[in-house]
Write an enzyme that holds these catalytic residues in place. Structure first.
Site, mmCIF file in Angstrom:
data_model
loop_
_atom_site.group_PDB
_atom_site.id
_atom_site.type_symbol
_atom_site.label_atom_id
_atom_site.label_comp_id
_atom_site.label_asym_id
_atom_site.label_seq_id
_atom_site.Cartn_x
_atom_site.Cartn_y
_atom_site.Cartn_z
ATOM 1 N N LYS A 130 24.989 32.311 45.417
ATOM 2 C CA LYS A 130 25.789 33.536 45.597
ATOM 3 C C LYS A 130 24.843 34.647 46.018
ATOM 4 O O LYS A 130 23.663 34.634 45.655
ATOM 5 C CB LYS A 130 26.464 33.937 44.276
ATOM 6 C CG LYS A 130 27.671 34.820 44.451
ATOM 7 C CD LYS A 130 28.908 33.976 44.709
ATOM 8 C CE LYS A 130 30.129 34.800 45.015
ATOM 9 N NZ LYS A 130 31.338 33.963 44.999
ATOM 10 N N ASP A 170 33.217 37.189 49.950
ATOM 11 C CA ASP A 170 33.652 37.414 48.569
ATOM 12 C C ASP A 170 34.144 38.869 48.554
ATOM 13 O O ASP A 170 34.511 39.400 49.612
ATOM 14 C CB ASP A 170 32.493 37.167 47.579
ATOM 15 C CG ASP A 170 32.962 37.060 46.130
ATOM 16 O OD1 ASP A 170 33.468 36.002 45.746
ATOM 17 O OD2 ASP A 170 32.838 38.056 45.377
HETATM 18 P P1 NDP Z 1 38.603 41.430 48.294
HETATM 19 O O1 NDP Z 1 37.466 42.324 48.547
HETATM 20 O O2 NDP Z 1 39.407 40.929 49.441
HETATM 21 O O3 NDP Z 1 39.605 42.067 47.246
HETATM 22 C C1 NDP Z 1 39.172 42.423 45.987
HETATM 23 C C2 NDP Z 1 40.325 43.052 45.238
HETATM 24 O O4 NDP Z 1 39.947 43.227 43.882
HETATM 25 C C3 NDP Z 1 40.657 44.437 45.766
HETATM 26 O O5 NDP Z 1 42.020 44.692 45.553
HETATM 27 C C4 NDP Z 1 39.777 45.310 44.900
HETATM 28 O O6 NDP Z 1 40.248 46.634 44.776
HETATM 29 C C5 NDP Z 1 39.854 44.616 43.577
HETATM 30 N N1 NDP Z 1 38.629 44.889 42.808
HETATM 31 C C6 NDP Z 1 37.362 44.638 43.200
HETATM 32 N N2 NDP Z 1 36.490 45.059 42.265
HETATM 33 C C7 NDP Z 1 37.250 45.591 41.288
HETATM 34 C C8 NDP Z 1 36.931 46.187 40.058
HETATM 35 N N3 NDP Z 1 35.652 46.319 39.651
HETATM 36 N N4 NDP Z 1 37.974 46.609 39.277
HETATM 37 C C9 NDP Z 1 39.266 46.483 39.688
HETATM 38 N N5 NDP Z 1 39.613 45.924 40.863
HETATM 39 C C10 NDP Z 1 38.623 45.486 41.636
HETATM 40 O O7 NDP Z 1 37.986 40.181 47.473
HETATM 41 P P2 NDP Z 1 38.591 38.738 47.256
HETATM 42 O O8 NDP Z 1 40.063 38.782 47.205
HETATM 43 O O9 NDP Z 1 37.928 37.825 48.205
HETATM 44 O O10 NDP Z 1 37.995 38.388 45.802
HETATM 45 C C11 NDP Z 1 38.721 38.612 44.602
HETATM 46 C C12 NDP Z 1 38.182 37.697 43.526
HETATM 47 O O11 NDP Z 1 38.319 36.329 43.943
HETATM 48 C C13 NDP Z 1 36.689 37.861 43.193
HETATM 49 O O12 NDP Z 1 36.485 37.575 41.838
HETATM 50 C C14 NDP Z 1 36.034 36.752 44.023
HETATM 51 O O13 NDP Z 1 34.789 36.366 43.499
HETATM 52 C C15 NDP Z 1 37.063 35.652 43.873
HETATM 53 N N6 NDP Z 1 37.044 34.601 44.870
HETATM 54 C C16 NDP Z 1 37.120 34.857 46.198
HETATM 55 C C17 NDP Z 1 37.122 33.826 47.111
HETATM 56 C C18 NDP Z 1 37.307 34.043 48.559
HETATM 57 O O14 NDP Z 1 37.405 33.055 49.293
HETATM 58 N N7 NDP Z 1 37.384 35.261 49.055
HETATM 59 C C19 NDP Z 1 36.965 32.433 46.681
HETATM 60 C C20 NDP Z 1 36.971 32.259 45.245
HETATM 61 C C21 NDP Z 1 36.985 33.313 44.399
HETATM 62 P P3 NDP Z 1 39.516 47.822 45.591
HETATM 63 O O15 NDP Z 1 40.008 47.690 46.997
HETATM 64 O O16 NDP Z 1 39.922 49.067 44.917
HETATM 65 O O17 NDP Z 1 38.032 47.548 45.464
HETATM 66 O O1 2IT Z 2 33.731 32.390 44.796
HETATM 67 C C1 2IT Z 2 33.884 31.656 45.785
HETATM 68 O O2 2IT Z 2 34.132 30.455 45.681
HETATM 69 C C2 2IT Z 2 33.807 32.288 47.109
HETATM 70 N N1 2IT Z 2 33.647 33.493 47.199
HETATM 71 C C3 2IT Z 2 33.875 31.432 48.348
HETATM 72 C C4 2IT Z 2 32.573 30.738 48.597
HETATM 73 C C5 2IT Z 2 32.475 30.005 49.903
HETATM 74 O O3 2IT Z 2 31.345 29.574 50.197
HETATM 75 O O4 2IT Z 2 33.454 29.845 50.625
#
Ligand code: NDP
Ligand code: 2IT
Length: 452
Positions: A130, A170
């Site tokens: 990561k 992420d």
């Molecule tokens: P995005 O940046 O697309 O969206 C993040 C969302 O979470 C936004 O709505 C953001 O709000 C909110 N957020 C972020 N930080 C905080 C915080 N400290 N407190 C409250 N709200 C918060 O990210 P993703 O949707 O990609 O990721 C969301 C989660 O999913 C994370 O935990 C990530 O690690 C996990 N994840 C993502 C994957 C992927 O493929 N993208 C894969 C697997 C897991 P704001 O706009 O106000 O910051």
């Molecule tokens: O938390 C996760 O699994 C991700 N942010 C996606 C990682 C990836 O390599 O696609």
């Protein structure tokens, strides 16, 4: 059994905390895994002798670097960047990059540790890593984001490669940022390889990678409900976040006949009693991706909805929940409220959104609870499929990728059921199942290598 150098769980956790001062998220993630693994390995001498858990909980390396960039006013800005390469026993390091002001070494170490188990569960050959930076993309122009991404890659490129370490997106890193980083990598190395995933479809990206995490988390929820001869159709659902994972989870819930009541961002949550339909989800996607706006704006567009400033959505009664924003956003008290309100299933779209206390509340209540390392593995799975397509220089069709994603999520569910049985419990302990199944694969590979 030679027990002389065996320690008990409490001593092990104390050691992790001592060796990693000021890194509470990392210690929390290790503890959640260790609680199950200590039980699993108690009669398995090889894992003790070769100190497997201790070794997985010590990253192969942590690379930390300065990232300088110039904002639009000509000010020089300094950020800190990292790449944590946790474990490459079963494949190249693989995991996302996070740009958010809350990023610290502790956060990235917890994420790289979790990723190691998650990637093992997918069945694809990927190790765990990561990276990220304490950079806040909010309010920055496209040019500022581009300059930051280029500067970040000016250092990162030395440490990654298609067979070495393959980052992706992420929080705060989506298609725009991947494009800027991929362009800079290509420029620095004069090489086109699948070094990043989540790329645009024009330049080697895979179909359904964007949707995969949210869709996968819903497929996992559907698989859990099926064990109780139940389904998503007609159920109410609370979702947190409004980014990539949350919006695609909401989309899939709608497609399967569920009713989404909430979405959120770091400023609060919106509650729409009429349901956040697919059309409304599309509006939110546009708000977040194109206009880069705030979720509070939803209430102006859709009368009858409410914005609750500074709050999380867990007090809204619903049968199902998909926490999909960030770590530790759902506390023990929230979990108790949800159970009291009749929640029967939780699928973690985010990584470690539930605190350790909250996890124990869900486990004790014997509701269906899927930890992120199982439930949100759809994203990295399609990343793995993107790597395969890039290596083979082909692009698979959408229907084939959809089938593979559903198969992989079903396979992860089956692994959790295999290892997550609890005597006297009517539901699988998915936390235990995911921890043990993920651990076993990595551990057995490490045993084959001896002490390295
Ligand atoms: P995005 O940046 O697309 O969206 C993040 C969302 O979470 C936004 O709505 C953001 O709000 C909110 N957020 C972020 N930080 C905080 C915080 N400290 N407190 C409250 N709200 C918060 O990210 P993703 O949707 O990609 O990721 C969301 C989660 O999913 C994370 O935990 C990530 O690690 C996990 N994840 C993502 C994957 C992927 O493929 N993208 C894969 C697997 C897991 P704001 O706009 O106000 O910051
Ligand atoms: O938390 C996760 O699994 C991700 N942010 C996606 C990682 C990836 O390599 O696609």
């Amino acid at each position: 059994m030679a027990v002389s150098d065996h320690v008990d769980l409490a001593t092990f956790i104390e050691g992790v905390r001592r060796r990693n001062p000021g890194q509470p998220e990392f210690a929390q993630a290790v503890q959640e895994v260790a609680e199950d693994i200590f039980d699993f390995i108690q009669d398995k001498e090889q894992y003790h002798k070769y100190q497997i858990l201790r070794r997985i909980a010590e990253p192969d390396r942590v690379i930390s670097f300065r990232v300088c960039w110039e904002d639009d006013k000509g000010n020089v800005r300094v950020q800190r960047g990292w790449r944590v390469q946790n474990n490459n026993a079963i494949g190249p390091y693989k995991g996302g990059i996070r740009f958010h002001p809350s990023v610290t070494e502790s956060v990235l170490k917890f994420l790289a540790f979790e990723q190691t188990f998650k990637n093992a569960l997918t069945g694809l050959p990927m190790g765990g890593g990561k990276g990220g930076a304490n950079f806040n993309p909010k309010g920055k122009s496209d040019n500022e984001v581009m300059r930051f991404c280029q500067s970040f890659m000016n250092e990162l490129y030395r440490h990654i490669g298609a067979d070495v370490d393959v980052p992706a997106g992420d929080i705060g890193v989506g298609g725009r940022e991947i494009g800027y980083m991929f362009g800079q990598y290509k420029r620095l190395t004069n090489e086109w390889t699948g070094v990043l995933t989540g790329k645009g479809l024009e330049y080697g990206g895979s179909l359904i990678r964007t949707e995969a995490t949210g869709y996968g988390a819903v497929y996992f929820l559907r698989n859990m409900l099926a064990t109780q001869k139940d389904g998503i159709d007609g159920k109410t659902v609370v979702i947190s976040g409004s980014g990539n994972v949350a919006t695609h989870a909401a989309e899939k819930i709608n497609q399967l006949g569920g009713k989404v009541l909430t979405l959120s961002d770091s400023e609060g949550f919106i509650y729409d009693p009429a349901g956040i339909s697919e059309e409304k989800v599309n509006w939110v996607k546009d708000l977040k991706n194109k206009r880069r706006g705030r979720i509070s704006e939803y209430t102006k567009e859709f009368p009858g909805s409410e914005f609750h400033s500074g709050k999380t959505p867990w007090g809204v009664p619903a049968q199902l929940a998909l926490p999909s924003a960030t770590q530790n956003e759902l506390t023990g008290d929230d979990a108790r409220t949800m159970v009291a309100n009749g929640c029967i299933g939780v699928s973690e779209g985010a990584n470690m959104p539930t605190t350790l206390e909250g996890v124990h509340v869900f486990k004790d209540a014997q509701i269906l609870f899927a930890p992120g390392k199982a439930a949100n593995a759809g994203g990295v799975s399609v990343s793995g499929l993107e790597m395969s397509q890039n290596s083979a220089r082909i692009s698979w069709k959408e229907a084939e990728l959809q089938r593979l994603l559903e198969d992989i999520m079903a396979g992860i569910h089956a692994s959790c059921v295999e290892y997550g049985g609890r005597p006297g419990s009517k539901v699988t302990d998915y936390v235990r199942g995911a921890n043990i199944a993920g651990f076993k694969k990595v551990a057995d590979a490490m045993l084959a290598f001896g002490v390295v």
